[in-house]
Design an enzyme around this catalytic site. Structure first.
Site, mmCIF file in Angstrom:
data_model
loop_
_atom_site.group_PDB
_atom_site.id
_atom_site.type_symbol
_atom_site.label_atom_id
_atom_site.label_comp_id
_atom_site.label_asym_id
_atom_site.label_seq_id
_atom_site.Cartn_x
_atom_site.Cartn_y
_atom_site.Cartn_z
ATOM 1 N N HIS A 159 0.820 -1.218 0.000
ATOM 2 C CA HIS A 159 0.000 0.000 0.000
ATOM 3 C C HIS A 159 0.854 1.269 0.000
ATOM 4 O O HIS A 159 0.320 2.369 -0.214
ATOM 5 C CB HIS A 159 -0.932 0.029 1.206
ATOM 6 C CG HIS A 159 -2.016 -0.996 1.173
ATOM 7 N ND1 HIS A 159 -2.891 -1.122 0.105
ATOM 8 C CD2 HIS A 159 -2.368 -1.961 2.070
ATOM 9 C CE1 HIS A 159 -3.739 -2.110 0.352
ATOM 10 N NE2 HIS A 159 -3.435 -2.638 1.525
ATOM 11 N N ASP A 195 -2.779 -10.468 -2.582
ATOM 12 C CA ASP A 195 -3.365 -9.998 -1.333
ATOM 13 C C ASP A 195 -4.836 -9.635 -1.554
ATOM 14 O O ASP A 195 -5.228 -9.254 -2.657
ATOM 15 C CB ASP A 195 -2.590 -8.772 -0.859
ATOM 16 C CG ASP A 195 -2.943 -8.326 0.550
ATOM 17 O OD1 ASP A 195 -2.205 -8.686 1.482
ATOM 18 O OD2 ASP A 195 -3.950 -7.599 0.716
ATOM 19 N N HIS A 197 -6.379 -7.036 -0.550
ATOM 20 C CA HIS A 197 -6.528 -5.609 -0.828
ATOM 21 C C HIS A 197 -5.660 -5.205 -2.018
ATOM 22 O O HIS A 197 -4.565 -5.727 -2.203
ATOM 23 C CB HIS A 197 -6.133 -4.791 0.400
ATOM 24 C CG HIS A 197 -6.933 -5.130 1.623
ATOM 25 N ND1 HIS A 197 -6.507 -6.076 2.550
ATOM 26 C CD2 HIS A 197 -8.132 -4.687 2.050
ATOM 27 C CE1 HIS A 197 -7.410 -6.179 3.505
ATOM 28 N NE2 HIS A 197 -8.412 -5.365 3.229
ATOM 29 N N ASP A 284 -4.875 -12.823 3.193
ATOM 30 C CA ASP A 284 -6.100 -12.320 3.804
ATOM 31 C C ASP A 284 -7.324 -12.583 2.929
ATOM 32 O O ASP A 284 -8.428 -12.118 3.230
ATOM 33 C CB ASP A 284 -5.999 -10.841 4.171
ATOM 34 C CG ASP A 284 -5.278 -10.010 3.140
ATOM 35 O OD1 ASP A 284 -4.837 -10.563 2.110
ATOM 36 O OD2 ASP A 284 -5.134 -8.798 3.361
#
Length: 343
Positions: A159, A195, A197, A284
């Site tokens: 991120h 991931d 996200h 995740d």
């Protein structure tokens, strides 16, 4: 497969984060990496080694110098104001506001961050730079001829963009490693982000470049963090047009939809023809993850590793997210076992 791991990750230990409108115990915790390490050892994945120091030069190939300087000084500036608790931003420079870096620490935190869930602690800088060294050391192994290596990074990185942090990420470990491959002679590198996200920081860093292909499978930005990047029509810009592929999936997606996206992403990567592949390894996507909404099961991660292996490329795995701590070790290492044909 060798694993690179540093105990320095424990220096970053946030106690609270702002989530769902409340200050709650942080889900990004040291036990995440420790659980993965325990599983690496339990299955005898391979030798576990400490990282070597690479200095800040490789970091500065990816991140803005002013941003790196801020990260290195933020905690001292925060505590100089008499605060002994975790540093969080106060406001964000959104539409219509000037993009000028303030002098005061509260303003700097706001200028360089994009969420209120990523506290800076006394050991954040040391842990973040150690994570970059973990990624770079594992990249060295792959560059020197290893088929694969596992960078057990913490804090995660995908991120973090060139000049801002968020999503538990401060330095973009996968991007730093990919850039190191380019700097050492690779003509093309592919980054595959699995991931839950979207890897907004990685996308932003390489969006207008033709030498790094980025593919991400993630929760749809209309529903899911980080919300403001990760749509299918984001395909790159300028010389990088066609070198970005996003696969946003809605809440509740299971392995059938997810694996179809992976298959397509791998086809695009194969067509791109990279010299190296970097995998941003977040797990995740697991059905029991406390902050995510996909429905993958532990055996599915073996299949993910098998699919990535079919690319036939030297591959660096870089640890990202995964917050179901009890299962994170099994799920992350299953990808690596699948890659090695030990399913």
């Amino acid at each position: 497969m060798k694993t690179v791991y540093s105990e320095k990750h424990k220096l970053h230990h946030a106690k609270l984060e702002l989530i769902n409108g409340q200050m709650q115990p942080a889900v990004e915790m040291p036990s995440r990496a420790e659980t993965v390490l325990d599983r690496v050892k339990a299955v005898d994945l391979g030798l576990v080694v400490e990282p070597t120091a690479h200095g800040l030069d490789p970091v500065l190939k990816v991140h803005d110098a002013g941003y790196v300087d801020f990260l290195s000084k933020a905690w001292d500036m925060w505590t100089a104001e008499g605060r002994d608790y975790e540093a969080l931003p106060l406001v964000w420079a959104v539409r219509g506001l000037r993009q000028i870096e303030p002098d005061y620490i509260d303003g700097k935190l706001s200028y360089y961050s994009f969420d209120a869930g990523t506290p800076i602690t006394s050991g954040t800088w040391q842990a973040a730079t150690a994570a970059a060294d973990v990624a770079l050391t594992a990249a060295d192994m792959v560059r020197d001829g290893a088929r694969s290596a596992f960078a057990l990074c913490r804090p995660p990185g995908h991120h973090a963009a060139a000049d801002f942090y968020g999503g538990y990420c401060f330095l973009n470990n996968a991007a730093i490693a990919a850039q190191s491959f380019i700097d050492s002679g690779a003509a093309r590198v592919a980054i595959l982000d699995v991931d839950y996200h979207h890897g907004n920081g990685t996308q932003a860093i390489f969006y207008d470049r033709p030498d790094v292909f980025f593919a991400s499978i993630h929760g749809h930005p209309k529903q899911e963090y980080p919300f403001f990047l990760g749509y299918e029509d984001e395909t790159g810009a300028g010389k990088g047009e066609g070198c970005n592929a996003n696969y946003p999936l809605v809440w509740g997606s299971g392995f059938d939809a997810w694996s179809a996206a992976l298959d397509d992403a791998c086809k695009k990567i194969a067509a791109y023809g990279p010299d190296m592949v970097v995998v941003s390894l977040g797990v995740d996507t697991f059905e029991k993850d406390p902050i995510s909404q996909f429905k993958l099961k532990s055996p599915d991660y073996l299949k993910i590793g098998e699919t990535i292996a079919k690319l036939g490329k030297p591959t660096l795995f870089v640890m990202e997210g995964g917050y179901a701590v009890a299962e994170i070790g099994v799920n992350a290492v299953n990808v690596l076992l699948g890659f090695e044909g030990r399913s």
